[in-house]
Design a protein around this motif. Structure first.
Motif, mmCIF file in Angstrom:
data_model
loop_
_atom_site.group_PDB
_atom_site.id
_atom_site.type_symbol
_atom_site.label_atom_id
_atom_site.label_comp_id
_atom_site.label_asym_id
_atom_site.label_seq_id
_atom_site.Cartn_x
_atom_site.Cartn_y
_atom_site.Cartn_z
ATOM 1 N N PHE A 257 -75.586 48.678 -113.980
ATOM 2 C CA PHE A 257 -74.383 49.431 -114.351
ATOM 3 C C PHE A 257 -73.402 49.480 -113.183
ATOM 4 O O PHE A 257 -72.670 50.453 -113.026
ATOM 5 C CB PHE A 257 -74.761 50.847 -114.802
ATOM 6 N N VAL A 262 -74.806 56.575 -115.568
ATOM 7 C CA VAL A 262 -74.507 56.461 -116.995
ATOM 8 C C VAL A 262 -74.149 57.851 -117.518
ATOM 9 O O VAL A 262 -74.856 58.826 -117.263
ATOM 10 C CB VAL A 262 -75.713 55.887 -117.760
ATOM 11 N N THR A 263 -73.047 57.944 -118.243
ATOM 12 C CA THR A 263 -72.592 59.245 -118.747
ATOM 13 C C THR A 263 -72.858 59.420 -120.241
ATOM 14 O O THR A 263 -72.938 60.545 -120.722
ATOM 15 C CB THR A 263 -71.094 59.428 -118.486
ATOM 16 N N TRP A 266 -75.384 55.031 -126.665
ATOM 17 C CA TRP A 266 -75.520 54.964 -128.117
ATOM 18 C C TRP A 266 -76.523 53.870 -128.453
ATOM 19 O O TRP A 266 -76.603 52.856 -127.745
ATOM 20 C CB TRP A 266 -74.184 54.642 -128.764
ATOM 21 N N VAL A 273 -75.739 50.624 -126.201
ATOM 22 C CA VAL A 273 -74.443 50.602 -125.546
ATOM 23 C C VAL A 273 -74.399 51.778 -124.577
ATOM 24 O O VAL A 273 -74.723 52.905 -124.959
ATOM 25 C CB VAL A 273 -73.283 50.726 -126.565
ATOM 26 N N GLN A 275 -72.169 53.879 -121.390
ATOM 27 C CA GLN A 275 -70.884 54.140 -120.752
ATOM 28 C C GLN A 275 -71.124 54.769 -119.389
ATOM 29 O O GLN A 275 -71.954 55.670 -119.260
ATOM 30 C CB GLN A 275 -70.042 55.081 -121.617
ATOM 31 N N THR A 276 -70.435 54.275 -118.364
ATOM 32 C CA THR A 276 -70.578 54.853 -117.015
ATOM 33 C C THR A 276 -69.432 55.799 -116.741
ATOM 34 O O THR A 276 -68.437 55.826 -117.477
ATOM 35 C CB THR A 276 -70.612 53.749 -115.957
#
Length: 276
Positions: A257, A262-263, A266, A273, A275-276
């Motif tokens: 990443f 990682v925030t 999904w 999937v 999201q950072t």
């Protein structure tokens, strides 16, 4: 689709509709986004979730609406007839809902008070009720989850819950068959074979989990430190590992990443999937 228009939400749907899971009143597939009627006025839509052939909507007020395939009672309406329009789950009136996770043929429901209920097929222990019937048509409390739960997830034949203290529980035998096939001679951990909530310990002992996810045959958890742990089937490379099956949680290294936390995560049926 959930589009803002002033203070109201406009909800659209499209795709497969063999069981009426789009809530449009028919069973024809829909190729272009079609707006749903205001079935939950004056409430606004907070969450939309889909399973193998059923759909659920949670409103801002904590109301639960369901539609679609119901042959195992996964809609929690007390019967097994398919439902073509979004219909309130009357058995939960007065019990505000926080989140719903839809499995293939079952449903996991999290209330705002942190209690978890389940309904639908229980052939693989996915309802988390030991010695329970093969199916349940009305949501029942999973009594063995005694701690407050903050997040739930459901896969093909397994489910997960994360508690307020950061502990993960898993139940349902959905991952066991592929685990036995791909890890011959290896004893699988209890949480892969249990039909009641079993704590996921190996790999997560020192982590505080705030979110759990499930695909058809895999599980994942996100910690408050921004670390992503994954386990289960890696058939499609969804776990970013070399092994075909991970029997215990394994952290995806931070360099994957770009060394960021990682925030949000999904899970699809066979992919993830982040999201950072």
């Amino acid at each position: 689709y959930n589009l803002m228009k002033g203070a109201r939400h406009l909800t659209y749907c499209l795709g497969a509709n063999s069981y009426g899971q789009l809530g449009l009143g028919h069973k024809e597939d829909v190729l272009l986004p079609q707006q749903l009627n205001d079935f939950c006025e004056p409430g606004c839509v907070r969450r939309i979730t889909g399973g193998g052939g059923h759909s659920t909507v949670v409103t801002d007020e904590g109301g639960l609406f369901v539609c679609g395939l119901n042959k195992d009672g996964q809609l929690g309406l007390g019967h097994t007839e398919d439902v073509l329009y979004f219909t309130p789950c009357t058995s939960l009136l007065g019990c505000p809902i926080q989140q719903v996770a839809c499995g293939w043929d079952f449903t996991i429901i999290l209330t705002e008070s942190g209690q978890v209920l389940s309904c639908g097929s229980n052939l693989f222990g996915q309802l988390g009720v030991p010695h329970g019937p093969q199916r349940c048509v009305v949501p029942q409390v999973i009594e063995l989850l005694r701690e407050e739960v903050v997040c739930v997830a459901a896969g093909l034949r397994h489910a997960l819950a994360a508690t307020a203290s950061g502990i993960v529980f898993q139940w349902g035998t959905g991952l066991a068959s592929s685990g036995r096939r791909l890890c011959p001679g290896q004893t699988l951990p209890l949480f892969l074979t249990a039909k009641e909530p079993s704590r996921v310990t190996a790999g997560l002992e020192t982590s505080k989990v705030r979110c759990v996810l499930a695909g058809s045959d895999h599980s994942a958890s996100l910690t408050d430190a921004g670390e992503l742990y994954v386990w289960g089937s890696n058939k499609h490379g969804q776990l970013s590992a070399q092994a075909a099956f991970l029997p215990v949680p394994q952290k995806i290294e931070v360099h994957c990443f770009q060394n960021e936390k990682v925030t949000a995560v999904w899970s699809g049926w066979t992919h993830l999937v982040a999201q950072t």
